[in-house]
Scaffold this motif. Sequence first.
Motif, short mmCIF file in Angstrom:
data_model
loop_
_atom_site.label_atom_id
_atom_site.label_comp_id
_atom_site.label_asym_id
_atom_site.label_seq_id
_atom_site.Cartn_x
_atom_site.Cartn_y
_atom_site.Cartn_z
N GLY A 6 -1.34 9.24 -5.80
CA GLY A 6 -1.52 9.98 -4.55
C GLY A 6 -0.53 9.62 -3.47
O GLY A 6 -0.42 10.31 -2.46
N GLY A 7 0.23 8.55 -3.70
CA GLY A 7 1.16 8.06 -2.68
C GLY A 7 2.28 9.02 -2.33
O GLY A 7 2.52 9.27 -1.15
N PRO A 8 2.98 9.56 -3.34
CA PRO A 8 4.09 10.48 -3.02
C PRO A 8 3.66 11.66 -2.16
O PRO A 8 4.37 12.05 -1.24
N ALA B 285 16.44 6.74 6.48
CA ALA B 285 15.00 6.49 6.45
C ALA B 285 14.24 7.53 5.63
O ALA B 285 13.30 7.19 4.91
N ALA B 286 14.64 8.80 5.74
CA ALA B 286 13.88 9.86 5.07
C ALA B 286 13.76 9.63 3.56
O ALA B 286 12.64 9.58 3.03
N PRO B 287 14.86 9.50 2.82
CA PRO B 287 14.72 9.29 1.38
C PRO B 287 14.12 7.93 1.03
O PRO B 287 13.38 7.81 0.05
N SER B 288 14.43 6.92 1.84
CA SER B 288 13.95 5.58 1.54
C SER B 288 12.43 5.48 1.71
O SER B 288 11.74 4.88 0.89
N LEU B 289 11.92 6.08 2.78
CA LEU B 289 10.47 6.11 2.98
C LEU B 289 9.79 6.96 1.92
O LEU B 289 8.72 6.61 1.41
N MET B 290 10.39 8.08 1.59
CA MET B 290 9.78 9.00 0.64
C MET B 290 9.59 8.36 -0.73
O MET B 290 8.60 8.60 -1.42
N VAL B 291 10.52 7.51 -1.12
CA VAL B 291 10.41 6.89 -2.43
C VAL B 291 9.49 5.67 -2.41
O VAL B 291 9.14 5.14 -3.47
N GLY B 292 9.08 5.23 -1.19
CA GLY B 292 8.09 4.15 -1.12
C GLY B 292 8.52 2.86 -0.48
O GLY B 292 7.76 1.88 -0.46
N ILE C 66 9.55 14.08 -4.36
CA ILE C 66 8.77 13.81 -5.57
C ILE C 66 9.55 14.21 -6.82
O ILE C 66 9.55 13.49 -7.83
N ILE C 67 10.26 15.32 -6.75
CA ILE C 67 11.08 15.76 -7.88
C ILE C 67 12.24 14.79 -8.10
O ILE C 67 12.55 14.40 -9.23
N GLU D 19 0.82 -1.21 0.00
CA GLU D 19 0.00 0.00 0.00
C GLU D 19 0.86 1.26 0.00
O GLU D 19 0.55 2.25 -0.67
N TRP D 20 1.96 1.22 0.75
CA TRP D 20 2.82 2.40 0.93
C TRP D 20 3.47 2.85 -0.37
O TRP D 20 3.66 4.04 -0.61
N LYS D 21 3.79 1.90 -1.25
CA LYS D 21 4.54 2.22 -2.47
C LYS D 21 3.68 2.80 -3.58
O LYS D 21 4.20 3.30 -4.58
N LYS D 22 2.34 2.74 -3.43
CA LYS D 22 1.48 3.13 -4.53
C LYS D 22 1.78 4.55 -4.98
O LYS D 22 1.96 5.46 -4.19
N ASN D 23 1.76 4.74 -6.30
CA ASN D 23 2.10 6.04 -6.87
C ASN D 23 0.91 6.99 -6.92
O ASN D 23 1.07 8.19 -6.82
#
Length: 471
Positions: A47-49, A146-153, A104-105, A41-45
């Motif tokens: 609306g996910g980002p 964790a910050a970039p890894s979570l942000m990308v999904g 997101i960018i 669910e977390w990785k979905k694109n």
Amino acid sequence: MTNNKIKTVNPATGQVIKEYGMMAEEQILTAVKKAKKAFGEWKKNEGGPNKRSDFLHGLASGLRKNKEKLASVATNEMGKTIKESLSEVEKCAVTMDYYADNGIIFSGDELVNTDARKSFITFEPLGVIGSIMPWNFPYWQALRFAAPSLMVGNTIVLKPASATIQCGIEIENTFQETGLPEGVFQTLVGDSTIANTLIDSDVSAVTFTGSVSAGAKVAQRATSQIKKCVLELGGSDPFIVCEDADIEKASSGAVKGRFINCGQSCIASKRFIVTKKVANVFIEQFIQKTEKLIVGDPLLDNTDMGPLVNESALNNIESLVQDAVNNGAKILTGGDRLAHGSDKGYFYKPTILEHISPKMRIAREEVFGPVAPITIVENETEAVRIANDSEYGLGASIWTDDLDKADKLSRTIEAGVVTVNNIVASDARIPFGGVKKSGFGRELSRYGMLEFVNIKSVRFYDQLDSNHHVE
């Protein structure tokens, strides 16, 4: 650790803080399964980002809200001064905001011109990332990954160091307070033996920060299972003082660069290489400023340096200094333990040595403590040669008022990070990592985010191209 129990100890007093029960293998595997389920669910694109960005902003707010509590936990568990702990938590919050604003960018599709009608590169999360982190920056080193890894999904299972278990638990608690979906970020409780279980589980990749010997074992185990890994290992950063350096700034930088976190930092300045022309004045100012440091209770606001993390670390520093003295080094200041209210605290005086030779352990090993060895050289060419004569290549700093010289020297230093006229520090905006035995892969910036993604190439054709004859 006894009978599957782990005790955390306050290094300023030697007193036990808390006892924890080790997680069993089944509990670790269950955590990874939960993370795997949450990943879907977390990785979905769709609306996910944006949702992930909101969660990271929420975590930044949570960190700031709980800053005093989080800082006191770190100071009690591993001994850094309270002002350094507060700064660490704030840096984590800033980095969360940075990736929430820019992630997101960073991970957006890239269009490419090829022979196809449409070609693009997309960046997809890998899955569950096993994170094995050290004690010296218990929040920063866990969250800068964790910050970039979570942000990308991706989702994360963290194994904190056994010395700072509560810090790891507090990170998970802060995530939960922000409403992060269950299973996206989890903390394990255990000593180094549970790392193998984590690596062998259904994680997709592993990130590790720690010693070279431990990192080699992590890499061997992960790559034998064809799992991506990123290693941030030790450092023995050179601090080069050129003959045209601003000595006032350089000597202040030397104190900050060497004694931050009681010298227990991978990117602390660890080898001071000073040109002969300015050696006397630099050393004099370095000593004067070092002797003004207030060493003591790390919970007091005016304390500059606290204790080493444990008795083993204290004994190792004492052994390194004694070995250097036995082989001809001269102690300019410090050089022994420091009693502070109780003989149970692991305090060592900030120490400066000169007459360093290659046969000394202090010249070859990573010195994880408040000891600064000084080597005097004839010129910058010799300084660079000595700087590069190391199995490590994490960071380096160069002090000179000649920016053309700085540009030239920075390109000859074998390191992942070079700073001119300042100490080396990690920064979310630029990649961080080393070469040689300091590890491989990068953290932070866009490059750190892309370490744990599938870089997928996609091309749309109208018809079969019959001219393809090689793979």
